[in-house]
Design a protein around this motif. Structure first.
Motif, PDB file in Angstrom:
ATOM      1  N   LEU A   6       0.857  -1.189   0.000  1.00  0.00           N
ATOM      2  CA  LEU A   6       0.000   0.000   0.000  1.00  0.00           C
ATOM      3  C   LEU A   6       0.891   1.237   0.000  1.00  0.00           C
ATOM      4  O   LEU A   6       1.669   1.452   0.933  1.00  0.00           O
ATOM      5  CB  LEU A   6      -0.901  -0.001   1.239  1.00  0.00           C
ATOM      6  N   GLY A   7       0.779   2.052  -1.044  1.00  0.00           N
ATOM      7  CA  GLY A   7       1.624   3.224  -1.202  1.00  0.00           C
ATOM      8  C   GLY A   7       2.696   2.950  -2.237  1.00  0.00           C
ATOM      9  O   GLY A   7       3.520   2.042  -2.040  1.00  0.00           O
ATOM     10  N   CYS A   8       2.675   3.687  -3.312  1.00  0.00           N
ATOM     11  CA  CYS A   8       3.607   3.438  -4.418  1.00  0.00           C
ATOM     12  C   CYS A   8       4.572   4.596  -4.612  1.00  0.00           C
ATOM     13  O   CYS A   8       5.057   4.848  -5.718  1.00  0.00           O
ATOM     14  CB  CYS A   8       2.829   3.160  -5.708  1.00  0.00           C
ATOM     15  N   GLY A  12       7.390   2.771  -1.007  1.00  0.00           N
ATOM     16  CA  GLY A  12       6.535   1.747  -1.589  1.00  0.00           C
ATOM     17  C   GLY A  12       7.221   1.048  -2.742  1.00  0.00           C
ATOM     18  O   GLY A  12       7.143  -0.183  -2.882  1.00  0.00           O
ATOM     19  N   ASP A  32      -2.372   2.573  -4.635  1.00  0.00           N
ATOM     20  CA  ASP A  32      -2.061   3.975  -4.378  1.00  0.00           C
ATOM     21  C   ASP A  32      -3.250   4.812  -4.832  1.00  0.00           C
ATOM     22  O   ASP A  32      -3.881   4.483  -5.854  1.00  0.00           O
ATOM     23  CB  ASP A  32      -0.800   4.401  -5.124  1.00  0.00           C
ATOM     24  N   ILE A  67       2.730  -1.376   4.495  1.00  0.00           N
ATOM     25  CA  ILE A  67       2.118  -0.046   4.494  1.00  0.00           C
ATOM     26  C   ILE A  67       3.215   1.006   4.394  1.00  0.00           C
ATOM     27  O   ILE A  67       4.040   1.157   5.293  1.00  0.00           O
ATOM     28  CB  ILE A  67       1.270   0.161   5.758  1.00  0.00           C
ATOM     29  N   VAL A  69       2.653   4.527   3.403  1.00  0.00           N
ATOM     30  CA  VAL A  69       1.882   5.738   3.131  1.00  0.00           C
ATOM     31  C   VAL A  69       2.275   6.802   4.151  1.00  0.00           C
ATOM     32  O   VAL A  69       2.974   6.506   5.127  1.00  0.00           O
ATOM     33  CB  VAL A  69       0.370   5.445   3.207  1.00  0.00           C
ATOM     34  N   LEU A  73      -1.605   8.280   8.162  1.00  0.00           N
ATOM     35  CA  LEU A  73      -2.523   7.251   7.674  1.00  0.00           C
ATOM     36  C   LEU A  73      -2.184   5.856   8.203  1.00  0.00           C
ATOM     37  O   LEU A  73      -2.941   4.912   7.964  1.00  0.00           O
ATOM     38  CB  LEU A  73      -2.506   7.222   6.147  1.00  0.00           C
ATOM     39  N   HIS A  74      -1.081   5.692   8.894  1.00  0.00           N
ATOM     40  CA  HIS A  74      -0.646   4.377   9.346  1.00  0.00           C
ATOM     41  C   HIS A  74      -1.712   3.674  10.171  1.00  0.00           C
ATOM     42  O   HIS A  74      -2.030   2.501   9.944  1.00  0.00           O
ATOM     43  CB  HIS A  74       0.640   4.485  10.176  1.00  0.00           C
ATOM     44  N   TYR A  77      -5.078   2.470   8.187  1.00  0.00           N
ATOM     45  CA  TYR A  77      -4.894   1.363   7.253  1.00  0.00           C
ATOM     46  C   TYR A  77      -4.439   0.090   7.962  1.00  0.00           C
ATOM     47  O   TYR A  77      -4.833  -1.017   7.580  1.00  0.00           O
ATOM     48  CB  TYR A  77      -3.903   1.754   6.160  1.00  0.00           C
ATOM     49  N   CYS A  90       4.598  -2.124   8.648  1.00  0.00           N
ATOM     50  CA  CYS A  90       4.309  -0.703   8.477  1.00  0.00           C
ATOM     51  C   CYS A  90       5.584   0.114   8.645  1.00  0.00           C
ATOM     52  O   CYS A  90       6.389  -0.163   9.539  1.00  0.00           O
ATOM     53  CB  CYS A  90       3.258  -0.265   9.504  1.00  0.00           C
TER      54      CYS A  90
END
Length: 338
Positions: A6-8, A12, A32, A67, A69, A73-74, A77, A90
């Motif tokens: 999650l998160g590019c 990421g 993303d 994760i 991001v 936002l941790h 998600y 994370c």
């Protein structure tokens, strides 16, 4: 084992490419909110792309979510993923408040999944060498430490870093690396004193840690530094000093006190530069822990404690007074997810 990312963005990309190269792992999906960014990474690695995390949870097959991001936002998600039965890896910091961090730990425990936080400095060979040198008694009883971490302000390219409610500021985002490393090295922190200077695209923090052992550390973090990104660390004890600097090509040096067999006051013993990506070492270790093949080198409890130290430093910088930390034995007792 199947993994999704999650998160590019920058990290990421790092996570996804590492997983794609692991023999024991199958990367199945990336996600993303910038659909184009997700599509480009997915096409490069031959996996599915998603722009909505809920869609990925419902449609993609994976056991573990990485994760990567923005920090604010941790919590949200990680909790969603845990409730869906996914193990969570994370990026640091675990969260921006201790309450959110504890909730992440509790929800993962309640849903029978593991939680790992990317305090990657524990996987940098130079820092591992510092810790090993301290532990084997080469510098005697630990007394004083210095650590610094400085570089350009990330808000120059990622504006959310300038919003402390989203990034936590330079202490929670950047200095937390060294706060975790120093706690790992010297033990629990008893008291914290911090100072912060914050201007447009410049945030500098200087924090003093007093450890329960009586040792003391001075820690610097600097966003907006005009030079290249750099880190330094030095651990001093009753018998010598061990130090590392990212600016040195062979960066770990041990300096011992003069003895009868030595010609000068110090003897330098250079360590080896790192050849393996610490992120690869970290992610492989976390996967091994999920498989039951290893015990965590850094736990979610460690990440919570590092956050508590960082938040105490921020509080001190705002009040001008030292902050006493509750002894670890009196702190939070959530599960360790073993």
């Amino acid at each position: 084992m199947k993994v999704a990312v999650l998160g590019c963005g920058g990290l990421g990309h790092v996570h996804a490419r590492i997983y794609a190269g692991m023999e024991e792992v199958s990367l199945t999906a990336v996600c993303d909110i910038d659909a184009g960014r997700a599509d480009r990474l997915a096409e490069e690695l031959g996996v599915a792309a998603y722009a909505d995390f809920r869609d990925m949870l419902e449609e993609a097959e994976f056991d573990v979510i990485s994760i990567a991001v923005p920090s604010w936002l941790h919590h949200a998600y990680a909790v969603q993923a845990a409730r869906a039965g996914k193990h969570v890896i994370c990026e640091k910091p675990i969260a921006l408040t201790a309450e959110d961090a504890r909730d992440m730990i509790d929800v993962c425990e309640a849903n029978g999944v593991r939680l790992f936080i990317g305090h990657v400095v524990r996987f940098f060979p130079d820092y591992v060498h510092l810790k090993q040198t301290l532990d084997n008694g080469a510098i005697g009883k630990p007394g004083v430490a210095h650590a610094s971490r400085k570089g350009g302000h990330p808000a120059a390219t990622h504006p959310w870093y300038a919003d402390e409610a989203k990034s936590g500021g330079v202490i929670v985002d950047l200095m937390i690396h060294d706060l975790d490393f120093l706690r790992w090295s010297f033990g629990e922190v008893a008291r914290v004193y911090g100072m912060v200077r914050n201007e447009e695209l410049l945030e500098y923090a200087l924090v003093t840690l007093e450890f329960e052992s009586g040792a003391v550390a001075n820690v610097e973090a600097y966003w907006g530094y005009p030079g290249q990104f750099q880190t330094k660390a030095e651990l001093a004890g009753s018998g010598g000093i061990v130090q590392t600097s990212s600016l040195d090509s062979s960066s770990v040096r041990v300096h011992r006190r003069e003895s009868a067999s030595e010609n000068g006051p110090f003897v330098a013993i250079p360590g080896s530069p790192s050849f393996h990506s610490p992120y690869e070492l970290e992610l492989k270790h976390f996967i091994a822990c999920i498989r039951g093949e290893a015990e965590p080198a850094v736990t979610a409890q460690d990440a919570l404690r590092a956050l508590e130290i960082a938040l105490a430093a921020k509080q001190s910088s705002q009040t001008g007074h030292p902050v006493q930390l509750a002894p670890a034995a009196q702190g939070y007792h959530g599960g360790d997810h073993r």
